[in-house]
Design a protein around this motif. Structure first.
Motif, PDB file in Angstrom:
ATOM      1  N   VAL A   1       0.948  -1.120   0.024  1.00 11.16           N
ATOM      2  CA  VAL A   1       0.062   0.079  -0.008  1.00 11.16           C
ATOM      3  C   VAL A   1       0.862   1.089   0.095  1.00 11.16           C
ATOM      4  CG1 VAL A   1      -1.786   1.285   1.278  1.00 11.16           C
ATOM      5  CG2 VAL A   1      -2.067  -1.184   1.077  1.00 11.16           C
TER       6      VAL A   1
ATOM      7  N   GLN B   1      -7.396  -7.903  -6.106  1.00 13.36           N
ATOM      8  CA  GLN B   1      -7.356  -7.056  -4.849  1.00 13.36           C
ATOM      9  C   GLN B   1      -6.259  -5.826  -5.076  1.00 13.36           C
ATOM     10  OE1 GLN B   1      -6.534 -10.249  -2.428  1.00 13.36           O
ATOM     11  NE2 GLN B   1      -8.437 -10.148  -1.544  1.00 13.36           N
ATOM     12  N   LEU B   2      -5.080  -6.156  -5.697  1.00 22.50           N
ATOM     13  CA  LEU B   2      -4.013  -5.292  -6.250  1.00 22.50           C
ATOM     14  C   LEU B   2      -4.518  -4.182  -7.051  1.00 22.50           C
ATOM     15  CD1 LEU B   2      -1.080  -7.817  -6.410  1.00 22.50           C
ATOM     16  CD2 LEU B   2      -1.190  -5.939  -4.943  1.00 22.50           C
TER      17      LEU B   2
ATOM     18  N   VAL C   1     -13.672  -2.370  -3.473  1.00 22.87           N
ATOM     19  CA  VAL C   1     -12.544  -2.587  -2.687  1.00 22.87           C
ATOM     20  C   VAL C   1     -12.920  -3.815  -1.584  1.00 22.87           C
ATOM     21  CG1 VAL C   1     -10.731  -2.141  -0.969  1.00 22.87           C
ATOM     22  CG2 VAL C   1     -11.067  -0.656  -3.110  1.00 22.87           C
TER      23      VAL C   1
ATOM     24  N   MET D   1     -15.008   2.196  -3.152  1.00 22.00           N
ATOM     25  CA  MET D   1     -14.406   1.793  -1.960  1.00 22.00           C
ATOM     26  C   MET D   1     -15.347   0.711  -1.625  1.00 22.00           C
ATOM     27  SD  MET D   1     -11.820   3.181  -1.130  1.00 22.00           S
ATOM     28  CE  MET D   1     -11.572   2.644   0.599  1.00 22.00           C
TER      29      MET D   1
ATOM     30  N   TRP E   1      -1.903 -11.533  -1.768  1.00 16.15           N
ATOM     31  CA  TRP E   1      -3.186 -10.520  -2.488  1.00 16.15           C
ATOM     32  C   TRP E   1      -3.426 -11.281  -3.917  1.00 16.15           C
ATOM     33  CZ3 TRP E   1      -3.408  -4.746  -1.536  1.00 16.15           C
ATOM     34  CH2 TRP E   1      -3.122  -4.362  -0.039  1.00 16.15           C
TER      35      TRP E   1
ATOM     36  N   THR F   1      -7.213  -1.924  -5.013  1.00 16.06           N
ATOM     37  CA  THR F   1      -6.601  -1.043  -4.100  1.00 16.06           C
ATOM     38  C   THR F   1      -5.799  -0.009  -4.907  1.00 16.06           C
ATOM     39  OG1 THR F   1      -6.374  -3.179  -2.904  1.00 16.06           O
ATOM     40  CG2 THR F   1      -4.977  -1.157  -2.302  1.00 16.06           C
ATOM     41  N   GLN F   2      -5.168  -0.114  -5.995  1.00 16.46           N
ATOM     42  CA  GLN F   2      -4.604   0.770  -6.779  1.00 16.46           C
ATOM     43  C   GLN F   2      -5.432   1.936  -7.152  1.00 16.46           C
ATOM     44  OE1 GLN F   2      -4.409   1.013 -10.431  1.00 16.46           O
ATOM     45  NE2 GLN F   2      -3.339   2.914 -10.181  1.00 16.46           N
TER      46      GLN F   2
ATOM     47  N   ALA G   1      -8.299   2.925  -5.900  1.00 12.36           N
ATOM     48  CA  ALA G   1      -8.828   3.453  -4.771  1.00 12.36           C
ATOM     49  C   ALA G   1      -7.884   4.678  -4.450  1.00 12.36           C
ATOM     50  CB  ALA G   1      -9.044   2.642  -3.621  1.00 12.36           C
ATOM     51  N   ILE G   2      -6.576   4.019  -4.253  1.00 13.86           N
ATOM     52  CA  ILE G   2      -5.534   5.331  -3.992  1.00 13.86           C
ATOM     53  C   ILE G   2      -5.248   6.201  -5.015  1.00 13.86           C
ATOM     54  CG2 ILE G   2      -2.907   5.076  -3.678  1.00 13.86           C
ATOM     55  CD1 ILE G   2      -3.046   2.235  -2.529  1.00 13.86           C
TER      56      ILE G   2
ATOM     57  N   PHE H   1     -12.176  -7.851  -0.913  1.00 12.97           N
ATOM     58  CA  PHE H   1     -11.708  -8.306   0.449  1.00 12.97           C
ATOM     59  C   PHE H   1     -12.292  -8.910   1.447  1.00 12.97           C
ATOM     60  CE2 PHE H   1      -8.147  -5.280  -1.092  1.00 12.97           C
ATOM     61  CZ  PHE H   1      -7.321  -5.871  -0.892  1.00 12.97           C
TER      62      PHE H   1
END
Length: 111
Positions: free
Chosen positions: A4, A64-65, A104, A101, A60, A68-69, A71-72, A108
């Protein structure tokens, strides 16, 4: 959490590479902007590739990766949009972010 942290760093670099020229380089020739952006993106890849390898090695999934990317990316871009481009953050931005989100969370849950 190392993946992260690396993804946050890579997204900061990529946001700069893609959008810095909208304010700071608008008067520069397009080829110069492209070459500068490629130079910045090189450092982004030096963070993104290890982030994904480490995250995958830690269990992960690729999905998921990626989510997450994404969302970031939205968090980083929202800050850039307000701080650098001077554009307001509205309710539609927040609603779209909530949808990402939720994506995400779906990936998860149950892991």
């Amino acid at each position: 959490m190392l993946p992260v942290a690396l993804l946050i760093g890579s997204n900061i670099m990529m946001t700069i590479a893609w959008y810095w020229h909208l304010k700071g380089g608008a008067g520069k020739p397009l080829i110069a902007v492209i070459l500068i952006s490629w130079g910045i993106a090189l450092f982004e890849y030096c963070l993104a590739v290890p982030a994904n390898r480490i995250g995958y090695a830690q269990g992960w999934s690729g999905a998921q990766l990626k989510i997450t990317q994404e969302a970031i990316t939205l968090i980083v871009f929202a800050g850039f949009m307000v701080a650098v481009l001077g554009e307001p953050l509205g309710w539609r931005h927040c609603a779209a972010f909530a949808c990402i989100m939720a994506a995400v969370a779906f990936l998860f849950v149950g892991k």
